[in-house]
Write an enzyme that holds these catalytic residues in place. Sequence first.
Site, short mmCIF file in Angstrom:
data_model
loop_
_atom_site.label_atom_id
_atom_site.label_comp_id
_atom_site.label_asym_id
_atom_site.label_seq_id
_atom_site.Cartn_x
_atom_site.Cartn_y
_atom_site.Cartn_z
N GLY A 91 0.84 -1.24 0.02
CA GLY A 91 -0.01 -0.10 0.06
C GLY A 91 0.85 1.20 0.13
CB THR A 92 4.37 1.71 0.42
OG1 THR A 92 4.75 0.65 -0.33
CG2 THR A 92 4.58 1.18 2.07
CD GLU A 121 9.51 1.62 9.68
OE1 GLU A 121 9.70 0.89 8.42
OE2 GLU A 121 8.99 1.25 10.18
CB THR A 165 3.61 7.30 -3.52
OG1 THR A 165 4.90 7.72 -3.85
CG2 THR A 165 2.53 6.98 -4.29
CD GLN A 213 4.95 5.15 2.82
OE1 GLN A 213 3.93 4.60 3.80
NE2 GLN A 213 5.99 4.26 2.63
#
Lengths: 275, 748
Positions: free
Chosen positions: B476-477, B715, B644, B648
């Site tokens: 899904g990244t 992250e 994208t 994120q």
Amino acid sequence: MISYEFDYTRPDTVEAALDLLDDDSKILAGGHSLIPALKLRLSAPGKLIDIARIPSLKGIKMDGNELVIGAAATHSDILESDLIKQHLPMFAEGAALIGDPMIRHKGTLGGSLAHADPSADWPAMVLAAEGTVVVQSKTGTRSISSDDFFTGFYSTALESGEIITEIRFPIPAEGTKMTYQKFVQPASRFAIVGCAALRHPDGTARVAFTGVADAPFRDTAVENAVGDWSEEALEAAVALTAQGMEFNVDHYASETYRHHLARVYCRKALKALLY
Amino acid sequence: METINQKQQGKALSRLEGALKVTGAAQYAGEYSAPDLLYGHVVNSTIPKGKIQKIYTEEILKLPGIIEIFTHENRPSLAWFNFQYSDMDAPPGSPFRPLHDAEIKYYGQPVALVVAESFEEARFAASVLKIDYEKEAFTTNFTNQLDDARAPKRGFATLLKPLPPKPKGDFDKAFDESPVQVSADDYYHGTEHHNPMEMHATTTMFEGEGKLTIYDKTQGTVNSQLYVANVFGLSFKDVRVIAPYVGGAFGSGLQPQYQLFMSVMAALELKRSVRVTLTRAQMYTFGHRPPTLQQIKVAAEMDGKITALHHKATAETSRFEDYTEVVVNWGNILYPVENTKLDYELVPVDVYSPLDMRAPGGSTGLHPLECALDELAYELKMDPLDLRLKNYAEQDDSENRPFSSKELKECYLQGAEKFGWYNRSPQPRSMRRGNRLVGYGMATGIWESMTLPAKAEATLTKEGKFRVRSAVTDIGTGTLTVMTQIAADALGVGLDEVEFEYGDSKMPFAPIQGGSYTVSTVGSAVVAACQALRKRLLKIAQKANGSLFETASESKVSLTNGHLSLSEKPDVAVSFQELLTVSGKRMIKASKTNIPNPLTLKKYTRAAHSAAFVEVEVDEELGVINVTRALTAVAAGTIVNPKTARSQIVGGMVWGISKALREETITDHRLGRYMNPNLAEYHIPVHADIHDLDVIFVEEKDDIVNPLGSKGLGEIGIVALPPAIANAVFHATGKRIHQLPIHFDMLL
């Protein structure tokens, strides 16, 4: 979870419903609490008697100096009623805060009162507005004052074999003010704390809470302390909120936080009645 | 290192598979079907510890549609050794083996699989299967067992998760002698569970002749393949794992979860295709972010120079594995400190092993560190941002080596400017909006930038198009989109001419998709494979038309309009069709493994950095906290796709808000079970909770980290938000809350 198998009937009259009502049956009046309970096997009646569409239980009307809401009136019926907006505006205010549109179109006032969820909204409003719950059984009808109706955790003064048919309210005198204020559980929209307050033109008050304890309750200590509605009097009244109650506790709100919320919402409600 | 022409990279492209996903055309693991498909439903233990005495399968087997009930008593014989159950990400210890024996190790442990002709029949039968247990004493509250705290075991998975560095200098002396000190031992966050939209599911297609095609919800097709082959004693080539779409995973799919085992076991035993889908409640029966208790002590000189740092974390783990995270190592990478003491310990209790959840360790450790820095700034009467600039690390003090690149200062400055940081009045409770208190808070973020070995394959197809393949998943990244951009640039062609194929264990090896290393790892392999293909095509061109291309090199040719041509002289060209003819093959392939040079990389600390700025409004009467504004400035090297990439970071920020204010799994320690395994009671933010989110990407060039210069973004978006929010809550209310999530009642 899938529910177990049960019988379902939809009688046309209260009398027909009463004929069907026995120890193995439950009244269905909307179903947003009962059906999940069946799925979880918290309740397992063999028969459901759906009264939500019985014509005589629907509707909102004037009867002499009383306003009468049928037990099967939905939250949405109440929200949209001109009579309610005119005489019991708190009920429209409160109805708008219940759940979501689907729940408001299915759930009924009578169903909510009979179920007596400790976090339901209507009980507080019915208590503050001096409602009288009219119930019918095979032997006749009787009226239960809302002050006597809520007896404990999911418990009411309803006897087996009785069905709520309507709730009657004295029409408030000109100049009466009322409000319902609540702190919502963000997922379920139930009241973590709800406060219904009514101020008569003579300055006397009725204040009731839901969500705070096992059962909704009128807080007469607060009612008696509002006095002249001065800031000092109101703060003194707020300080008395829910004194001596045994508070509901869950992972969302501790006893201390619930008590705090009750005071905050008591203050919000009383202040909403000042002007 | 050759630089590649970046035409497609840098474009803010929408996800190539976006339309398929929003229209429902994209198929997920639990949506594949077969004519003879069977459905398995898992039964979970209702005690936290003990033994199964009896499973009453007889009556249930008579129910309509029921094919079989698998338990520890009738499961097939399986692999014997621990290592055969150890996947690529298994912590040190003995991996949990589903249906191994009668022993119950945790509440919710899978104890049976009911297989039926329909999903409903399987689910119903599972709901009425009666099991007798012999209960044993248990404990699930690690904070009551702190005497059991011990250093974690080392193992394969801890290679990527270094244990804390040794103490440096003399912490106690430096701390005591410093004029300004901050100390707290009550930083804590509770258990958190993964709640990706797609719940874990596996559909195993029984292909006959010992062959299986497995649609699995996973972050690593090869990892699932390896696990299945090892555990069931199958040949690798007979096991194919496909994961074309993954509806969020965030770490929950790094390790094979038990639905994979159940589905494969049933398919092999019944010789039918079997699907097993977990329910939302079952998503709380395998792994979680471990609750962690932390202590921190920081001291500084009057000018703000930090002199001493002690950071200790004590985390929960299971009785059977030592799950570890990098929690306490960040402080001395972010700030130069001469005297440090960094400790990390585990306490085993009767729960399932914790597992990675977005920024494991980083989002845990930065919370006390960045809150303590804020507290220190107030003690020093310094601006919190100025304190960080005062202690800015020009090199990694913990390893005594330079950063491969580090534009954190720009994150601080650009972030502060755009957010309006210096408009705040520093005094707590000094800013108001109506009846709400307003607070600003900030924090620093860091996450390591790894590059692992991976292989990719690039092909010129007979249609004259390019196809690039890797076994990597797209959780899904935006991996599909970004890899297509990278491949197009590496080949020097347009986006329309490249197709990136992925999510299949038959394709070239890629490691599990986690740790923010996918773009760097798979992207580098894609670049290498594409360059290898260009070289091969040139070689064939030279063979076809030697004289014209004799002196050409790979970097001097173009692949345009179906021809390979000299970039300088476009009319010197040979068609793709001719290249195919000359090669004598249907297509021309090249594959390449990219192995990062460990010696080069060891010389540098490679990390993405961020600075988060947050505004909160607090209703003083109710304690209700709203994050009204948040901005994260990120330095993460090359940004391949700004769209994208922003998604994120925004996703990470929302999770950071959630971690700070909402998410917590509550345990009833009397029963040893989680109380809120559903999305009604496990609170996550809804749209109404999320307001103005802003992202800045600071320019950062990095020639060392990998050929793309990209550091990964998975992250870095989450790590700084929780401390920034806690700091903003302090600024608004004057209250330091060291626990996450911050509950409203803590502010009264």
